[in-house]
Scaffold this active site. Structure first.
Site, PDB file in Angstrom:
ATOM      1  N   TYR A  53      -9.942 -10.188  -0.857  1.00 42.65           N
ATOM      2  CA  TYR A  53      -9.408  -8.967  -0.224  1.00 42.65           C
ATOM      3  C   TYR A  53     -10.185  -7.705  -0.652  1.00 42.65           C
ATOM      4  CZ  TYR A  53      -6.373  -5.110   1.038  1.00 42.65           C
ATOM      5  OH  TYR A  53      -5.905  -3.904   1.532  1.00 42.65           O
ATOM      6  N   LYS A  85     -12.645  -5.267   1.683  1.00 44.10           N
ATOM      7  CA  LYS A  85     -12.413  -3.830   1.904  1.00 44.10           C
ATOM      8  C   LYS A  85     -13.644  -3.029   1.439  1.00 44.10           C
ATOM      9  CE  LYS A  85      -9.052  -2.330   3.429  1.00 44.10           C
ATOM     10  NZ  LYS A  85      -8.616  -2.210   4.846  1.00 44.10           N
TER      11      LYS A  85
HETATM   12  N1  LIG Z   1      -0.050  -1.938   1.901  1.00 45.05           N
HETATM   13  C1  LIG Z   1      -0.759  -1.296   0.983  1.00 45.05           C
HETATM   14  O1  LIG Z   1      -0.274  -1.018  -0.133  1.00 45.05           O
HETATM   15  C2  LIG Z   1      -2.168  -0.869   1.290  1.00 45.05           C
HETATM   16  C3  LIG Z   1      -2.783  -1.146   2.494  1.00 45.05           C
HETATM   17  N2  LIG Z   1      -4.074  -0.724   2.720  1.00 45.05           N
HETATM   18  C4  LIG Z   1      -4.746  -0.948   4.007  1.00 45.05           C
HETATM   19  O2  LIG Z   1      -3.956  -0.366   5.022  1.00 45.05           O
HETATM   20  C5  LIG Z   1      -4.118  -1.084   6.241  1.00 45.05           C
HETATM   21  C6  LIG Z   1      -2.745  -1.425   6.792  1.00 45.05           C
HETATM   22  O3  LIG Z   1      -2.069  -2.222   5.841  1.00 45.05           O
HETATM   23  P1  LIG Z   1      -0.522  -2.576   5.968  1.00 45.05           P
HETATM   24  O4  LIG Z   1       0.078  -1.721   6.998  1.00 45.05           O
HETATM   25  O5  LIG Z   1       0.040  -2.609   4.613  1.00 45.05           O
HETATM   26  O6  LIG Z   1      -0.625  -4.073   6.473  1.00 45.05           O
HETATM   27  P2  LIG Z   1       0.136  -4.792   7.656  1.00 45.05           P
HETATM   28  O7  LIG Z   1      -0.154  -6.246   7.506  1.00 45.05           O
HETATM   29  O8  LIG Z   1       1.554  -4.370   7.709  1.00 45.05           O
HETATM   30  O9  LIG Z   1      -0.593  -4.206   8.934  1.00 45.05           O
HETATM   31  C7  LIG Z   1      -1.828  -4.670   9.373  1.00 45.05           C
HETATM   32  C8  LIG Z   1      -1.770  -4.779  10.878  1.00 45.05           C
HETATM   33  O10 LIG Z   1      -3.032  -5.265  11.317  1.00 45.05           O
HETATM   34  C9  LIG Z   1      -2.799  -6.237  12.296  1.00 45.05           C
HETATM   35  N3  LIG Z   1      -3.884  -7.205  12.324  1.00 45.05           N
HETATM   36  C10 LIG Z   1      -4.189  -8.144  11.398  1.00 45.05           C
HETATM   37  N4  LIG Z   1      -5.213  -8.875  11.823  1.00 45.05           N
HETATM   38  C11 LIG Z   1      -5.571  -8.386  13.025  1.00 45.05           C
HETATM   39  C12 LIG Z   1      -6.555  -8.743  13.960  1.00 45.05           C
HETATM   40  N5  LIG Z   1      -7.378  -9.772  13.753  1.00 45.05           N
HETATM   41  N6  LIG Z   1      -6.659  -8.014  15.095  1.00 45.05           N
HETATM   42  C13 LIG Z   1      -5.815  -6.985  15.334  1.00 45.05           C
HETATM   43  N7  LIG Z   1      -4.850  -6.622  14.493  1.00 45.05           N
HETATM   44  C14 LIG Z   1      -4.731  -7.320  13.352  1.00 45.05           C
HETATM   45  C15 LIG Z   1      -1.511  -6.939  11.872  1.00 45.05           C
HETATM   46  O11 LIG Z   1      -0.909  -7.607  12.972  1.00 45.05           O
HETATM   47  C16 LIG Z   1      -0.710  -5.782  11.356  1.00 45.05           C
HETATM   48  O12 LIG Z   1       0.105  -5.229  12.349  1.00 45.05           O
HETATM   49  C17 LIG Z   1      -4.971  -2.301   5.909  1.00 45.05           C
HETATM   50  O13 LIG Z   1      -6.279  -2.065   6.344  1.00 45.05           O
HETATM   51  C18 LIG Z   1      -4.918  -2.403   4.401  1.00 45.05           C
HETATM   52  O14 LIG Z   1      -6.084  -2.974   3.882  1.00 45.05           O
HETATM   53  C19 LIG Z   1      -4.754  -0.004   1.786  1.00 45.05           C
HETATM   54  C20 LIG Z   1      -4.190   0.275   0.601  1.00 45.05           C
HETATM   55  C21 LIG Z   1      -2.856  -0.119   0.240  1.00 45.05           C
HETATM   56  C1  LIG Z   2       3.716  -9.527 -11.994  1.00 44.38           C
HETATM   57  C2  LIG Z   2       4.910  -9.180 -11.137  1.00 44.38           C
HETATM   58  C3  LIG Z   2       6.063  -8.832 -12.052  1.00 44.38           C
HETATM   59  O1  LIG Z   2       7.152  -8.205 -11.462  1.00 44.38           O
HETATM   60  C4  LIG Z   2       4.613  -8.043 -10.193  1.00 44.38           C
HETATM   61  C5  LIG Z   2       3.647  -8.431  -9.100  1.00 44.38           C
HETATM   62  C6  LIG Z   2       3.439  -7.247  -8.238  1.00 44.38           C
HETATM   63  C7  LIG Z   2       2.308  -7.446  -7.222  1.00 44.38           C
HETATM   64  C8  LIG Z   2       2.805  -8.342  -6.113  1.00 44.38           C
HETATM   65  C9  LIG Z   2       1.836  -6.076  -6.730  1.00 44.38           C
HETATM   66  C10 LIG Z   2       1.305  -5.251  -7.919  1.00 44.38           C
HETATM   67  C11 LIG Z   2       0.240  -4.338  -7.367  1.00 44.38           C
HETATM   68  C12 LIG Z   2       0.275  -4.544  -5.870  1.00 44.38           C
HETATM   69  C13 LIG Z   2      -0.980  -4.202  -5.064  1.00 44.38           C
HETATM   70  C14 LIG Z   2      -1.406  -2.771  -5.279  1.00 44.38           C
HETATM   71  O2  LIG Z   2      -0.346  -1.866  -5.031  1.00 44.38           O
HETATM   72  C15 LIG Z   2      -2.605  -2.370  -4.471  1.00 44.38           C
HETATM   73  C16 LIG Z   2      -2.733  -2.955  -3.140  1.00 44.38           C
HETATM   74  C17 LIG Z   2      -3.634  -2.377  -2.312  1.00 44.38           C
HETATM   75  C18 LIG Z   2      -3.920  -2.885  -1.041  1.00 44.38           C
HETATM   76  O3  LIG Z   2      -4.875  -2.477  -0.398  1.00 44.38           O
HETATM   77  C19 LIG Z   2      -3.054  -3.958  -0.479  1.00 44.38           C
HETATM   78  C20 LIG Z   2      -1.802  -4.218  -1.259  1.00 44.38           C
HETATM   79  C21 LIG Z   2      -2.041  -4.234  -2.764  1.00 44.38           C
HETATM   80  C22 LIG Z   2      -3.021  -5.359  -3.038  1.00 44.38           C
HETATM   81  C23 LIG Z   2      -0.723  -4.437  -3.548  1.00 44.38           C
HETATM   82  C24 LIG Z   2      -0.179  -5.878  -3.327  1.00 44.38           C
HETATM   83  C25 LIG Z   2       0.989  -6.235  -4.246  1.00 44.38           C
HETATM   84  C26 LIG Z   2       0.666  -6.022  -5.731  1.00 44.38           C
HETATM   85  C27 LIG Z   2      -0.436  -6.985  -6.162  1.00 44.38           C
END
Ligand SMILES: NC(=O)C1=CN([C@@H]2O[C@H](COP(=O)(O)OP(=O)(O)OC[C@H]3O[C@@H](n4cnc5c(N)ncnc54)[C@H](O)[C@@H]3O)[C@@H](O)[C@H]2O)C=CC1
Ligand SMILES: C[C@@H](CO)CCC[C@@H](C)[C@H]1CC[C@H]2[C@@H]3[C@H](O)CC4=CC(=O)CC[C@]4(C)[C@H]3CC[C@]12C
EC number: 1.1.1.-
Length: 365
Positions: free
Chosen positions: A159, A163
């Site tokens: 992952y 990215k």
């Molecule tokens: N959730 C988090 O804490 C973080 C997320 N991100 C980034 O933010 C973005 C959004 O993440 P989330 O909303 O958390 O994930 P999510 O899984 O909720 O949303 C991702 C969306 O992309 C769509 N998708 C996946 N594969 C696809 C494909 N082949 N074609 C078209 N659409 C597709 C999914 O259907 C989904 O709706 C991602 O790029 C992720 O890497 C970055 C930092 C932290």
């Molecule tokens: C060891 C467990 C005890 O309670 C806790 C495990 C928590 C994990 C599932 C999360 C801890 C950190 C999270 C990630 C982090 O916030 C950064 C992220 C960035 C992204 O771009 C995607 C999501 C994630 C990888 C996020 C996923 C869940 C954790 C690994």
């Protein structure tokens, strides 16, 4: 867009617009982008909630498509003024293969870039991640760092590797002198309405009689940012890319707001506490070596069970390292470059998240 066309309505495309972050970006655009004429929402899986948006004044076009399919991306991008590319495969649990993660996150991003170049779209905002920087495989802390803080970024997990590669592709454009203006936003761990992992922890706590057990020392800080502020930052960056192309083009920005610096578990308790859960222990109740052992065991079980079922628990060596390594940001780069201020205070963000956990946490939604 030239002065004479001030009133010109713009076409925006949001990839991954039905995901956790994507839905917030879509709703934020509708609320806060006055020049929006058409909003295209592109996703592999379209959400039923899109239907209600179609009755508003802005034309909302739902496009079911796959970012790995260049022709589908090109068709969706054609005629769009601005693209916000949030689509991605967020998998640190071993659900998808490394190849699939690469295809979606790297090839998918390449397809979006190429489609923009081919069809003449000029502005592209990419959702990157803190993971492009770290935590690294050596477990070095990144303590309240900014975009210029030196840090040895070493990735092995599919992952963060994907990215980092995708963000690098964005940077290449600037070097290539193309007319496309891009920037990358790097959220830390996003929380808020729709955050599945938060809901999973809530349900787990309910099953355990209203308790969660501390596994990570309270002193380990994990960066978190509210989804509404991340969405706002995307909308503002997309809007300002044109006016401030020289300054913003090719730049990366951490996503930040007023969320407090806490450990992953203590931060979750800000929401789960008011929902009736308790975090047991002021220190980790399970010795670290046992967590390491359990995490390794989970990897083995995942591998052994793969022919029969998908076993993908939250705990594995990678997620343990993530939760157990300090990684927090402290920066004002987005404020300096494009005037970003968080739209939601910490109190608002907290209240909204608590209300969401209370409303949906116990239900099957
Ligand atoms: N959730 C988090 O804490 C973080 C997320 N991100 C980034 O933010 C973005 C959004 O993440 P989330 O909303 O958390 O994930 P999510 O899984 O909720 O949303 C991702 C969306 O992309 C769509 N998708 C996946 N594969 C696809 C494909 N082949 N074609 C078209 N659409 C597709 C999914 O259907 C989904 O709706 C991602 O790029 C992720 O890497 C970055 C930092 C932290
Ligand atoms: C060891 C467990 C005890 O309670 C806790 C495990 C928590 C994990 C599932 C999360 C801890 C950190 C999270 C990630 C982090 O916030 C950064 C992220 C960035 C992204 O771009 C995607 C999501 C994630 C990888 C996020 C996923 C869940 C954790 C690994």
């Amino acid at each position: 867009m030239a002065d004479s066309a001030q009133a010109q309505k713009l076409v925006y495309l949001v990839t991954g617009g039905c995901g956790f972050l994507g839905e917030h970006v879509v709703r934020m655009l509708l609320q806060r982008e006055p020049r929006l004429g058409e909003l295209r929402v592109f996703d592999l899986h379209l959400g039923p909630w899109l239907e209600e948006l179609k009755t508003g004044p802005v034309r909302v076009t739902a496009i079911q498509g796959d970012v790995t399919q260049a022709h589908e991306v090109a068709a969706a991008v054609a005629g769009a003024h601005v693209v916000i590319h949030t689509a991605g495969l967020v998998d640190v649990f071993g659900r998808a293969s490394p190849k699939t993660i690469h295809e979606v996150n790297v090839q998918g991003t390449r397809n979006v870039i190429e489609a923009c170049v081919q069809t003449g779209t000029r502005f592209l905002v990419y959702t990157s991640s803190m993971e492009v920087v770290g935590p690294n495989t050596k477990g070095h802390p990144f303590y309240r760092g900014n975009e210029d803080t030196p840090y040895e970024a070493v990735h092995r997990h599919p992952y963060p590797c994907s990215k980092a590669l995708a963000e690098w592709l964005m940077g290449l454009l600037v070097c290539g002198g193309l007319p496309l203006v891009t920037c990358a936003l790097r959220p830390t761990g996003i929380y808020g309405e729709g955050h599945q992992i938060m809901r999973d922890f809530y349900r787990q706590g309910l099953r355990l009689g209203g308790r969660l057990f501390r596994a990570i020392p309270a002193s380990v800080e994990h960066g978190r940012v509210y989804v509404g502020n991340v969405a706002w930052m995307h909308v503002l960056a997309a809007r300002e890319l044109e006016r401030r192309a020289a300054r913003m083009g090719g730049q990366v920005y951490f996503c930040y707001d007023g969320s407090p610096y806490k450990s992953y578990e203590d931060f979750n308790m800000e929401f789960l506490g008011p929902c009736g859960l308790r975090l047991v222990g002021t220190r980790p109740l399970v010795p670290y070596w046992l967590l390491v052992f359990l995490a390794a065991l989970n990897v083995l079980l995942q591998w052994l069970l793969r022919p029969l079922l998908l076993y993908a628990p939250l705990l594995n060596p990678y997620t343990l390292a993530m939760a157990n390594t300090t990684f927090t940001v402290s920066t004002d780069k987005a404020q300096r470059h494009f005037g970003y201020e968080p739209l939601f205070s910490w109190e608002d963000s907290r209240t909204r998240t608590i209300l969401w956990v209370q409303a949906t946490g116990g239900s099957a939604q």
